[in-house]
Design an enzyme around this catalytic site. Sequence first.
Site, mmCIF file in Angstrom:
data_model
loop_
_atom_site.group_PDB
_atom_site.id
_atom_site.type_symbol
_atom_site.label_atom_id
_atom_site.label_comp_id
_atom_site.label_asym_id
_atom_site.label_seq_id
_atom_site.Cartn_x
_atom_site.Cartn_y
_atom_site.Cartn_z
ATOM 1 N N ARG A 1 -13.556 -5.138 7.362
ATOM 2 C CA ARG A 1 -12.134 -4.888 7.045
ATOM 3 C C ARG A 1 -11.281 -4.910 8.316
ATOM 4 O O ARG A 1 -11.597 -4.252 9.294
ATOM 5 C CB ARG A 1 -12.003 -3.563 6.278
ATOM 6 N N LYS B 1 -10.036 -5.430 0.606
ATOM 7 C CA LYS B 1 -10.372 -4.057 0.187
ATOM 8 C C LYS B 1 -11.893 -3.848 0.318
ATOM 9 O O LYS B 1 -12.550 -4.631 0.984
ATOM 10 C CB LYS B 1 -9.893 -3.810 -1.247
ATOM 11 N N ARG C 1 -11.427 -8.063 -3.766
ATOM 12 C CA ARG C 1 -11.208 -7.649 -5.165
ATOM 13 C C ARG C 1 -10.606 -8.737 -6.030
ATOM 14 O O ARG C 1 -10.592 -8.577 -7.255
ATOM 15 C CB ARG C 1 -10.344 -6.381 -5.223
ATOM 16 N N ASP D 1 -4.447 -0.082 -5.946
ATOM 17 C CA ASP D 1 -5.842 0.225 -6.275
ATOM 18 C C ASP D 1 -6.126 0.129 -7.770
ATOM 19 O O ASP D 1 -7.285 0.190 -8.193
ATOM 20 C CB ASP D 1 -6.203 1.623 -5.749
ATOM 21 N N GLN E 1 -1.404 2.461 4.965
ATOM 22 C CA GLN E 1 -2.326 2.846 6.042
ATOM 23 C C GLN E 1 -1.731 2.488 7.394
ATOM 24 O O GLN E 1 -1.761 3.291 8.323
ATOM 25 C CB GLN E 1 -3.675 2.163 5.839
ATOM 26 N N ARG F 1 -5.041 12.791 4.461
ATOM 27 C CA ARG F 1 -3.871 13.143 5.280
ATOM 28 C C ARG F 1 -3.831 14.640 5.577
ATOM 29 O O ARG F 1 -3.477 15.064 6.674
ATOM 30 C CB ARG F 1 -2.577 12.695 4.575
ATOM 31 N N SER G 1 1.682 -1.892 3.769
ATOM 32 C CA SER G 1 0.448 -1.107 3.836
ATOM 33 C C SER G 1 0.768 0.317 4.269
ATOM 34 O O SER G 1 1.276 0.549 5.368
ATOM 35 C CB SER G 1 -0.531 -1.740 4.827
HETATM 36 C C1 S3P Z 1 -4.182 3.913 1.038
HETATM 37 C C2 S3P Z 1 -3.409 2.799 1.061
HETATM 38 C C3 S3P Z 1 -3.788 1.539 0.404
HETATM 39 C C4 S3P Z 1 -4.863 1.782 -0.644
HETATM 40 C C5 S3P Z 1 -5.972 2.645 -0.131
HETATM 41 C C6 S3P Z 1 -5.437 4.005 0.283
HETATM 42 C C7 S3P Z 1 -3.722 5.107 1.785
HETATM 43 O O1 S3P Z 1 -4.289 0.645 1.384
HETATM 44 O O2 S3P Z 1 -5.394 0.559 -1.087
HETATM 45 O O3 S3P Z 1 -6.958 2.847 -1.134
HETATM 46 O O4 S3P Z 1 -4.273 6.203 1.563
HETATM 47 O O5 S3P Z 1 -2.808 4.963 2.597
HETATM 48 P P1 S3P Z 1 -3.297 -0.334 2.231
HETATM 49 O O6 S3P Z 1 -2.395 0.559 2.990
HETATM 50 O O7 S3P Z 1 -4.199 -1.116 3.137
HETATM 51 O O8 S3P Z 1 -2.635 -1.166 1.205
#
Ligand code: S3P
Length: 431
Positions: A122, A345, A349, A318, A168, A26, A166
């Site tokens: 993914r 993932k 997992r 994680d 992300q 970020r 999520s």
């Molecule tokens: C992350 C969010 C998580 C996590 C990943 C890092 C991030 O994924 O599993 O290792 O940095 O925003 P998801 O948002 O898909 O759950």
Amino acid sequence: MNMRFEPSSGLAGELCAPADKSISHRAALLGAMASEPVRIERYLHAADTTSTLDAVRALGALVEVHGEDLVVRGPGLRDARETDRPIDVGNAGTLMRLLPGWLASQEGCSFTLDGDESIRRRPVDRIVEPLRHMGAELNARDGRFPPLRVRGRRLRAISYEIPVASAQVKSCILLAALAADGASTVGEPARSRDHTERMLLRAGVDIHRNGRHVTVAGADELALERVTVPGDLSSAAFMVAAGVLVPGSRLLIADVGVNWTRTGFLRILRRMRGIVLGELEDESGELTPEEPVSDLDVAHGALEGTVVEADEVPLAIDELPLVALLGCFAEGETVVHGAQELRVKESDRIASVVEGLRGLGADIEATDDGFLVRGSGGLRGGRIDAHGDHRLAMMGAVAGLASREGVEVIGMDAAAVSYPGFVEDLASLCS
Ligand code: S3P
């Protein structure tokens, strides 16, 4: 590279966890989106976060590396440079999901994002849908997978409920919303990590949280100046687990990020009666700009099984492979519900953890949305295949130290994605 981890006597000593991967991604992205140079202190130099530096360079940012620190001079919010070659995200899912949020607003410019074999499995439809609603043009392979093509457009503000929790996806929408024509709101079914929100607040953006909803206004520019990256709890968690599981251990892990949205694993571990001391951030309704840190003081002790429910899952996503490992050593059953996200993932997992730990002697079953472990007093040992997944490789190493006969990890080099010095750090605690 395969590597054997023999049963260990008590771990001891002090260690500084590597810098946080999520926050490093970020910081580099927001650094490139800012108008003035941004100094990033303690950037994570690992494979995933190097892919992010390469990506922002390709998009027109200058990145100066000063040891662990960086200065990023970016093209700014609306002036990313079009690339003539695909942007290679490597193995980094966070880069693949966050970067299109910025690119979607680069009017008239086209970009292609691609990565390794694991990235190509993914899903990206979860970001394609909201970005299309905002007006960008996106095309994914089979509508769902990378390579992903993004054509930037003038974006509309959006109100969007994300179907799966999520960080992300939430972050991708928030980055796109910065260049949209009004205030956007994103809702998630359960709280997920909020590093993007905190960093945007520090960059002077008008952003608020109300329960599970975040509202962000469009911005003319980002004013970030400096980011200090804390230690990564997700990396420290492997050392914490080793300390809790190997009899006679006592160790201190310094300067770990303890943002409430990341410390689910420590709360689960404490419920299992694991001994881990540290000042964790409390849950708060208000969005705060800080990323709090604490030292963690860990000691070996007996564990009890526990149940992890769906709303805890994003806060420990994680670390769930480690919850399964701890469950093998705990009294009674350990059950994880609502974790179907684990299937998409770096590996599936649920399958890889169940198959891997069963091969070491665990009594563990996969369920549709998680797993169930019956504690059987520890693990025999054997071989475990990391399936190219860094967290599986590191879990296998910790299992080896705590096992009766040792563990051979197939594909230990996967750890370099997030924690290049993992084996050396673990060895320093064992000597
Ligand atoms: C992350 C969010 C998580 C996590 C990943 C890092 C991030 O994924 O599993 O290792 O940095 O925003 P998801 O948002 O898909 O759950």
